[in-house]
Motif scaffolding. Structure first.
Motif, PDB file in Angstrom:
ATOM      1  N   TRP A   1       0.842  -1.199   0.000  1.00 46.43           N
ATOM      2  CA  TRP A   1       0.000   0.000   0.000  1.00 46.43           C
ATOM      3  C   TRP A   1       0.878   1.251   0.000  1.00 46.43           C
ATOM      4  N   CYS A   2       1.913   1.274   0.836  1.00 50.43           N
ATOM      5  CA  CYS A   2       2.801   2.450   0.888  1.00 50.43           C
ATOM      6  C   CYS A   2       3.403   2.734  -0.486  1.00 50.43           C
ATOM      7  N   LEU A   3       3.889   1.702  -1.165  1.00 52.59           N
ATOM      8  CA  LEU A   3       4.500   1.907  -2.480  1.00 52.59           C
ATOM      9  C   LEU A   3       3.492   2.451  -3.483  1.00 52.59           C
ATOM     10  N   GLY A   4       2.297   1.884  -3.490  1.00 54.28           N
ATOM     11  CA  GLY A   4       1.270   2.361  -4.413  1.00 54.28           C
ATOM     12  C   GLY A   4       0.815   3.770  -4.091  1.00 54.28           C
ATOM     13  N   HIS A   5       0.645   4.052  -2.824  1.00 54.88           N
ATOM     14  CA  HIS A   5       0.217   5.387  -2.391  1.00 54.88           C
ATOM     15  C   HIS A   5       1.252   6.435  -2.767  1.00 54.88           C
ATOM     16  N   LEU A   6       2.515   6.144  -2.504  1.00 60.23           N
ATOM     17  CA  LEU A   6       3.568   7.095  -2.846  1.00 60.23           C
ATOM     18  C   LEU A   6       3.641   7.310  -4.357  1.00 60.23           C
ATOM     19  N   ALA A   7       3.547   6.227  -5.114  1.00 61.53           N
ATOM     20  CA  ALA A   7       3.603   6.334  -6.576  1.00 61.53           C
ATOM     21  C   ALA A   7       2.437   7.152  -7.108  1.00 61.53           C
ATOM     22  N   LEU A   8       1.244   6.862  -6.653  1.00 61.66           N
ATOM     23  CA  LEU A   8       0.070   7.592  -7.124  1.00 61.66           C
ATOM     24  C   LEU A   8       0.186   9.082  -6.809  1.00 61.66           C
ATOM     25  N   THR A   9       0.624   9.392  -5.609  1.00 62.05           N
ATOM     26  CA  THR A   9       0.733  10.786  -5.200  1.00 62.05           C
ATOM     27  C   THR A   9       1.785  11.516  -6.036  1.00 62.05           C
ATOM     28  N   MET A  10       2.913  10.866  -6.292  1.00 65.55           N
ATOM     29  CA  MET A  10       3.939  11.502  -7.132  1.00 65.55           C
ATOM     30  C   MET A  10       3.447  11.715  -8.554  1.00 65.55           C
ATOM     31  N   HIS A  11       2.703  10.756  -9.092  1.00 71.60           N
ATOM     32  CA  HIS A  11       2.146  10.932 -10.432  1.00 71.60           C
ATOM     33  C   HIS A  11       1.152  12.099 -10.468  1.00 71.60           C
ATOM     34  N   ARG A  12       0.405  12.259  -9.405  1.00 72.41           N
ATOM     35  CA  ARG A  12      -0.557  13.372  -9.370  1.00 72.41           C
ATOM     36  C   ARG A  12       0.146  14.720  -9.333  1.00 72.41           C
TER      37      ARG A  12
ATOM     38  N   ARG B   1       7.552  18.473  -1.238  1.00 69.27           N
ATOM     39  CA  ARG B   1       6.742  17.743  -0.265  1.00 69.27           C
ATOM     40  C   ARG B   1       6.740  16.244  -0.544  1.00 69.27           C
ATOM     41  N   MET B   2       6.886  15.842  -1.814  1.00 69.46           N
ATOM     42  CA  MET B   2       6.904  14.413  -2.151  1.00 69.46           C
ATOM     43  C   MET B   2       8.112  13.721  -1.547  1.00 69.46           C
ATOM     44  N   ALA B   3       9.258  14.395  -1.488  1.00 73.40           N
ATOM     45  CA  ALA B   3      10.424  13.796  -0.831  1.00 73.40           C
ATOM     46  C   ALA B   3      10.118  13.580   0.649  1.00 73.40           C
ATOM     47  N   PHE B   4       9.498  14.562   1.275  1.00 71.94           N
ATOM     48  CA  PHE B   4       9.104  14.436   2.682  1.00 71.94           C
ATOM     49  C   PHE B   4       8.054  13.337   2.850  1.00 71.94           C
ATOM     50  N   HIS B   5       7.078  13.295   1.958  1.00 66.86           N
ATOM     51  CA  HIS B   5       6.021  12.288   1.992  1.00 66.86           C
ATOM     52  C   HIS B   5       6.623  10.883   1.900  1.00 66.86           C
ATOM     53  N   ASN B   6       7.601  10.712   1.013  1.00 68.28           N
ATOM     54  CA  ASN B   6       8.277   9.419   0.911  1.00 68.28           C
ATOM     55  C   ASN B   6       8.935   9.065   2.237  1.00 68.28           C
ATOM     56  N   GLY B   7       9.509  10.063   2.906  1.00 67.48           N
ATOM     57  CA  GLY B   7      10.134   9.835   4.209  1.00 67.48           C
ATOM     58  C   GLY B   7       9.129   9.463   5.287  1.00 67.48           C
ATOM     59  N   VAL B   8       7.970  10.108   5.269  1.00 66.35           N
ATOM     60  CA  VAL B   8       6.927   9.788   6.253  1.00 66.35           C
ATOM     61  C   VAL B   8       6.539   8.314   6.142  1.00 66.35           C
TER      62      VAL B   8
END
Length: 172
Positions: A43-54, A146-153
């Protein structure tokens, strides 16, 4: 260094950080959740990927790719159901509804690369454009950072999950 390059590098340098905390996960446990913890590894991988694509989409990078995400349907061994990994979605321990771990890693890595490339090629006007995000409106460049931070979270969530599942430490 140009702002575009600095922002792109912030995303790219977060990629190995996330991936190193997948040690010990495989297709038998990648959708396993632990008590009192919100997410599982896939789920984390998919969530991060989707958010970065957005975010990339806001810079003209196009929508999340159809070979990685399906909208309005069920995920499978090759694609995430976008709704199953979006903000406020609830992960389930249903491996058949998610891509395999290896495919999830590919999708995540591709999203990092796509956001970085889109950011490198973005004109200043696109980076400075205001964009709604949650309850706020912010310049798009702040979303890239923020995506770099989001990946860290979510790496922190993987760390907690590893500990709860009894995995060996990654950092010693």
């Amino acid at each position: 260094m140009r702002r575009q390059d600095l922002l792109a590098e912030s995303v790219l340098t977060s990629k190995p950080l996330v991936l190193r905390f997948l040690a010990g996960f495989d297709d038998t446990n990648a959708t396993r959740q632990a008590p009192s913890l919100p997410n599982h590894a896939v789920w984390c991988l998919g969530h991060l990927a989707l958010t970065m694509h957005r975010v990339a989409e806001k810079l003209g990078g196009g929508p999340p790719p159809a070979d990685a995400f399906i909208t309005g349907g069920q995920g499978d061994a090759r694609r995430f159901a976008a709704e199953s990994v979006s903000f406020n979605s609830v992960p389930t321990h249903a491996p058949a509804s998610y891509p395999t771990l290896a495919r999830s890693v590919e999708i995540f890595e591709s999203a990092c690369d796509h956001l970085a490339a889109t950011t490198r090629n973005a004109p200043d006007a696109a980076l400075d454009a205001p964009s709604p995000w949650g309850a706020a409106t912010v310049p798009v460049w702040t979303l890239v950072l923020r995506m770099a931070f989001h990946n860290g979270v979510h790496t922190g969530q993987l760390t907690d999950l590893r500990r709860s599942l009894g995995f060996k430490r990654v950092l010693s």
